[in-house]
Write an enzyme that holds these catalytic residues in place. Structure first.
Site, mmCIF file in Angstrom:
data_model
loop_
_atom_site.group_PDB
_atom_site.id
_atom_site.type_symbol
_atom_site.label_atom_id
_atom_site.label_comp_id
_atom_site.label_asym_id
_atom_site.label_seq_id
_atom_site.Cartn_x
_atom_site.Cartn_y
_atom_site.Cartn_z
ATOM 1 N N ARG A 260 0.850 -1.195 0.000
ATOM 2 C CA ARG A 260 0.000 0.000 0.000
ATOM 3 C C ARG A 260 0.881 1.239 0.000
ATOM 4 O O ARG A 260 1.874 1.312 0.725
ATOM 5 C CB ARG A 260 -0.929 0.007 1.217
ATOM 6 C CG ARG A 260 -1.928 -1.147 1.190
ATOM 7 C CD ARG A 260 -2.903 -1.120 2.327
ATOM 8 N NE ARG A 260 -3.706 -2.337 2.337
ATOM 9 C CZ ARG A 260 -4.593 -2.658 3.266
ATOM 10 N NH1 ARG A 260 -4.792 -1.832 4.283
ATOM 11 N NH2 ARG A 260 -5.280 -3.779 3.197
ATOM 12 N N GLU A 347 -6.396 -1.053 15.509
ATOM 13 C CA GLU A 347 -7.009 -2.031 14.601
ATOM 14 C C GLU A 347 -6.021 -3.122 14.216
ATOM 15 O O GLU A 347 -4.881 -2.850 13.857
ATOM 16 C CB GLU A 347 -7.505 -1.329 13.343
ATOM 17 C CG GLU A 347 -8.122 -2.275 12.320
ATOM 18 C CD GLU A 347 -8.180 -1.680 10.924
ATOM 19 O OE1 GLU A 347 -8.172 -2.465 9.960
ATOM 20 O OE2 GLU A 347 -8.203 -0.441 10.801
ATOM 21 N N SER A 350 -10.147 -6.291 10.138
ATOM 22 C CA SER A 350 -11.373 -5.668 9.659
ATOM 23 C C SER A 350 -12.132 -6.714 8.854
ATOM 24 O O SER A 350 -11.595 -7.267 7.898
ATOM 25 C CB SER A 350 -11.043 -4.451 8.792
ATOM 26 O OG SER A 350 -12.209 -3.708 8.498
ATOM 27 N N ARG A 389 0.988 -6.432 12.514
ATOM 28 C CA ARG A 389 0.327 -5.809 13.668
ATOM 29 C C ARG A 389 0.156 -6.806 14.809
ATOM 30 O O ARG A 389 0.173 -6.423 15.981
ATOM 31 C CB ARG A 389 -1.015 -5.207 13.240
ATOM 32 C CG ARG A 389 -0.836 -3.997 12.333
ATOM 33 C CD ARG A 389 -2.079 -3.161 12.226
ATOM 34 N NE ARG A 389 -1.805 -1.913 11.504
ATOM 35 C CZ ARG A 389 -2.564 -0.823 11.563
ATOM 36 N NH1 ARG A 389 -3.653 -0.827 12.325
ATOM 37 N NH2 ARG A 389 -2.242 0.258 10.888
#
Length: 422
Positions: A260, A347, A350, A389
């Site tokens: 990304r 987060e 998702s 993460r």
């Protein structure tokens, strides 16, 4: 994307959904183009019918030796009119499609109103935050002190927002990805896939990444895209297909590199691994019937939660509000892990139900019974989990006062029995 018939049936509701996302109404413009296009199509069909009749009349007249000049002149005028109408239909159709492609999915009625993440709703919280007798450090402080997390070398190689992991931390990241895959395949009934990380325009468009998120993605000189997530190739694998009802739900998972550009993220999470240009993620994708998709959404979210529970990482489930729900999603649950070093929830997964939004873009359908009319499938996607993460969450929750990191018991078989990274 969107069913124009549903828009015709209730344009007010369509605009109301856009308003919940903070967008201006568009139904009047779309319906005006749609009406003009349909009128042009009707006129075109009338002229095509007249043209066929005229051709027969000219043929009959020629065989009888009659004068066909007037009829041929009418035919030429008809062909010119039809060419103009075809162009008009194409232009109006292109305008409608281009606008529809920029509009987000319609929201589920259960999605709360709100402008941004401050209006998200906590569904439940799991686990107990660690009670340290010392001031906990952030993951990059721990990793750099161990000499196993190197941002300087990564910057020399690639620039900012990259990292080099060494030794036990590199192995810990690999262990996490393998553990997640084994769990989803062995216990959660997902089929493991190995997919390309380079895809074409159709795959990106079909999974709603184009045109909206072109600036968030990396594109090669030969026109392919580096995937932002394995959601793209997994979901697009059924593009153009008509699936048998017996094959659904189709559950797939893959561990892949993701890329990304993080456009617009300047100044956010500059330190550490939270926001990288390249990262690993275990993705879950489900293709289901419309009737099953809500249950599959809950199931997928529970699969992601199970990863955190087995790792004993405190988390909370958030129902995203209208203003924070992603472009392609009708409804999204985010899982946020507790990071003691940041003293914050962040987060880590998702999970979204896109309903038939992606299926319409890529024409993915199923047949409920032999000979039945094909209907659009529903598609769902979720992180199960973002590996980098999760590495951060493990490091910060399992840190010790001396800077070492205890390896969670469930990961020790993947670490050759190692119990402590020091």
């Amino acid at each position: 994307m969107h069913d124009i018939r549903a828009l015709r049936a209730d344009p007010t509701a369509f605009d109301a959904d856009l308003a919940r996302r903070g967008m201006e109404p568009v139904s009047a413009q779309l319906l005006a183009w749609d009406e003009e296009k349909r009128q042009a199509q009707t006129l075109l069909q009338d002229k095509q019918t007249r043209s066929k009749t005229l051709a027969r009349e000219i043929g009959t007249l020629k065989r009888s030796g009659g004068d066909t000049a007037a009829l041929e002149a009418e035919g030429a005028a008809l062909r010119a009119d039809m060419d103009g109408l075809k162009e008009k239909v194409d232009v109006l159709g292109g305008q409608t499609t281009a606008l529809l492609a920029t509009l987000p999915n319609r929201l589920d009625a259960s999605v709360p109103n709100g402008p941004d993440e401050t209006a998200n709703v906590v569904q439940h919280t799991w686990g107990t935050k660690p009670d340290f007798t010392f001031a906990p450090k952030q993951h990059f402080e721990l990793g750099e002190a161990l000499g196993q997390m190197d941002f300087a070398t990564a910057a020399k190689l690639s620039g900012s927002r990259f990292v080099v992991l060494r030794g036990a931390l590199a192995r810990l990241e690999r262990a996490l990805g393998q553990f997640m895959l084994d769990l989803h395949v062995g216990e959660h009934d997902y089929m493991e896939m190995q997919v390309p990380v380079l895809v074409n325009d159709d795959a990106m468009y079909g999974t709603d990444k184009l045109p909206k998120f072109a600036d968030q993605s990396f594109k090669t000189e030969d026109g392919r895209w580096l995937i932002p997530t394995a959601e793209v190739p997994l979901t697009a694998s059924v593009a153009g297909d008509i699936l048998d009802r017996a094959a659904l739900p189709l559950r797939m998972t893959a561990l892949s590199q993701c890329f990304r550009s993080e456009a617009g993220a300047s100044g956010r999470d500059v330190r550490g691994m939270l926001r990288q240009h390249q990262f690993e993620k275990v993705e879950m994708v489900t293709i289901s019937t419309p009737e099953e998709s809500d249950a599959e959404h809950e199931r997928m979210t529970r699969c992601a939660e199970t990863v955190l529970e087995k790792l004993n990482i405190p988390y909370r489930r958030m129902l995203l509000c209208a203003g924070d729900t992603g472009f392609g999603a009708a409804k999204t649950f985010d899982l946020e892990a507790w990071l003691p070093g940041q003293d914050a929830w962040r987060e880590i997964s998702s999970c979204s139900n896109t309903r038939d939004f992606q299926a319409r873009r890529m024409n993915a359908r199923y047949r409920a019974q032999a000979g039945g009319v094909p209907a659009f499938v529903h598609t769902l996607n979720g992180s199960g989990l973002a590996v980098g993460r999760t590495l951060i969450a493990v490091m910060e929750n399992y840190q010790n006062e001396d800077g070492s990191i205890t390896v969670p018991e469930v990961l020790r078989p993947y670490m050759g029995g190692l119990a402590r990274i020091a």
